[in-house]
Design a protein around this motif. Structure first.
Motif, PDB file in Angstrom:
ATOM      1  N   CYS A 132       0.835  -1.213   0.000  1.00 38.30           N
ATOM      2  CA  CYS A 132       0.000   0.000   0.000  1.00 38.30           C
ATOM      3  C   CYS A 132       0.872   1.266   0.000  1.00 38.30           C
ATOM      4  O   CYS A 132       1.893   1.322   0.674  1.00 38.30           O
ATOM      5  N   ASP A 133       0.429   2.279  -0.752  1.00 41.95           N
ATOM      6  CA  ASP A 133       1.171   3.550  -0.812  1.00 41.95           C
ATOM      7  C   ASP A 133       0.925   4.414   0.420  1.00 41.95           C
ATOM      8  O   ASP A 133       1.744   5.249   0.771  1.00 41.95           O
ATOM      9  N   ARG A 134      -0.257   4.260   1.043  1.00 45.11           N
ATOM     10  CA  ARG A 134      -0.596   5.130   2.181  1.00 45.11           C
ATOM     11  C   ARG A 134      -1.145   4.326   3.361  1.00 45.11           C
ATOM     12  O   ARG A 134      -2.305   4.498   3.766  1.00 45.11           O
ATOM     13  N   CYS A 154      -4.625   1.171   3.103  1.00 45.78           N
ATOM     14  CA  CYS A 154      -5.681   2.193   3.051  1.00 45.78           C
ATOM     15  C   CYS A 154      -6.904   1.717   2.270  1.00 45.78           C
ATOM     16  O   CYS A 154      -8.021   2.142   2.523  1.00 45.78           O
ATOM     17  N   GLY A 155      -6.688   0.832   1.301  1.00 54.39           N
ATOM     18  CA  GLY A 155      -7.819   0.303   0.529  1.00 54.39           C
ATOM     19  C   GLY A 155      -8.231   1.186  -0.628  1.00 54.39           C
ATOM     20  O   GLY A 155      -9.108   0.811  -1.411  1.00 54.39           O
ATOM     21  N   SER A 156      -7.605   2.382  -0.776  1.00 55.54           N
ATOM     22  CA  SER A 156      -8.073   3.278  -1.842  1.00 55.54           C
ATOM     23  C   SER A 156      -6.957   3.800  -2.751  1.00 55.54           C
ATOM     24  O   SER A 156      -7.237   4.395  -3.782  1.00 55.54           O
ATOM     25  N   CYS A 157      -5.691   3.590  -2.392  1.00 57.81           N
ATOM     26  CA  CYS A 157      -4.609   4.098  -3.251  1.00 57.81           C
ATOM     27  C   CYS A 157      -4.491   3.228  -4.508  1.00 57.81           C
ATOM     28  O   CYS A 157      -5.147   2.192  -4.626  1.00 57.81           O
ATOM     29  N   CYS A 201      -3.464  -0.336  -3.721  1.00 55.31           N
ATOM     30  CA  CYS A 201      -4.559  -1.107  -3.118  1.00 55.31           C
ATOM     31  C   CYS A 201      -5.571  -1.531  -4.179  1.00 55.31           C
ATOM     32  O   CYS A 201      -6.070  -2.657  -4.160  1.00 55.31           O
TER      33      CYS A 201
HETATM   34 ZN   LIG Z   1      -3.394   1.738  -0.098  1.00 55.91          ZN
END
Ligand SMILES: [Zn+2]
Length: 338
Positions: A57-59, A66-69, A72
């Motif tokens: 994950c990037d964030r 994070c589930g949204s980057c 992810c």
């Molecule tokens: Zn992420």
């Protein structure tokens, strides 16, 4: 399983493992090869996926992806180029050397997006000998960005040479009451205690079994097992009556019952406890009756026979003959009726 992964649910009995893994990440001391070992059906694969997800994950936030980057999204779409899954081509078969050789070529390149490339091997004990030797060479020179996660419920089947090059994280099996309460929250309309028993204490397995209507199979086998014990049915007929039940489940359930019986021989209080508790009627009857009539040596022989049967499950065995032999051994344990 997929839903659990998407929810990124942290299973309570994973907390000590997660702490250890988070410590590795925080200190930037992630082992280049890690074995996640433990019983079947306790979420080892889920934990391995969550850790992979977190690392890519990037964030990440609070030790979670994070589930949204972008990374992810690629993972959730199963298209992240730095996340490589290695499994048998067919369930139950071996992982072959060609798969590991192809992998070795990829590993010489740098990861596409992420800091790491993660190679998740599941189940790792399914590497055949040549594949394991090829992997061993890779583990000796893994490259600085490659992380190997090996998932197994048969740690002792992994070659010692592989184990010695990995760190092993033992994923614990939850206490029975914790497993039941976890399952009851997810399946409020089902008998969680019964399902946990059928799954030999493994909550994820119980969750997956719940939808397959396996309870009826369990009840059928349980009643046949009791009839055999009482001499009310012959082994050949009993074996043929089990034909619709998955063979691996039959071996697993019987093994579990026999292990319980062995334990009771050494600790009779255990039998009293189970006989008076919420055990199924059939099993309780066996437990009560067996206190004085059990032949321990034959019980151990039967256990060995069951372990042997488990090892043969992936080969083309004659299931009727295998089950007849097991049932005959079971009958011979009860000195009263056989
Ligand atoms: Zn992420």
């Amino acid at each position: 399983m997929k839903d659990l992964h998407l929810n990124n649910e942290q299973l309570p009995w994973h907390s000590s493992c997660r702490e250890q893994l988070n410590g590795y990440i925080a200190n930037n001391r992630i082992p280049h090869a890690l074995i996640l070992a433990g019983h079947e059906g306790i979420g080892k694969m889920l934990l391995a996926q969550q850790i992979s997800h977190l690392l890519l994950c990037d964030r990440p936030k609070n030790n979670q992806a994070c589930g949204s980057c972008h990374a992810c999204k690629l993972i959730l779409a199963a298209t992240h180029p730095d996340f490589i899954m290695v499994s048998p081509e067919e369930e139950g078969k071996s992982i072959l050397i060609d798969r590991i050789r192809a992998l070795a070529n990829t590993l010489t390149l740098k990861p596409h997006y992420a800091k790491y490339r993660i190679i998740l091997i599941n189940p790792a004990h399914k590497l055949n000998r040549n594949a394991a030797n090829a992997l061993l060479k890779t583990l000796e020179e893994p490259g600085e960005n490659n992380l190997f996660l090996l998932v197994t419920d048969q740690l002792e089947s992994l070659p010692a040479t592989i184990r010695s090059r990995c760190q092993t994280l033992h994923v614990p099996t939850p206490e029975q009451c914790d497993a039941i309460s976890w399952l009851a929250k997810r399946l409020p309309n089902q008998n969680a205690a019964r399902l946990i028993k059928i799954a030999a204490g493994s909550p994820i397995k119980a969750f997956n079994l719940a939808e397959s209507g396996v309870e009826k199979d369990y009840e059928l086998l349980e009643s046949l097992w009791l009839e055999l014990y009482k001499g009310q049915i012959d082994p050949i007929t009993a074996a043929s009556k089990t034909e619709k039940i998955r063979l691996s489940l039959i071996i697993e359930w019987i093994t579990h019952w026999v292990v319980e019986l062995v334990q009771i021989q050494f600790d009779p209080d255990l039998g009293q406890l189970k006989g008076s508790g919420q055990e199924a009627a059939g099993a309780s009857d066996i437990l009560k009756d067996l206190q004085s009539s059990l032949d321990l040596r034959r019980l151990f022989d039967l256990l060995e026979q069951l372990y042997q049967a488990k090892r043969l499950l992936d080969s083309s065995v004659n299931r009727q003959l295998m089950l007849e032999a097991i049932f005959i051994s079971w009958c011979s344990i009860n000195k009263k009726s056989c």
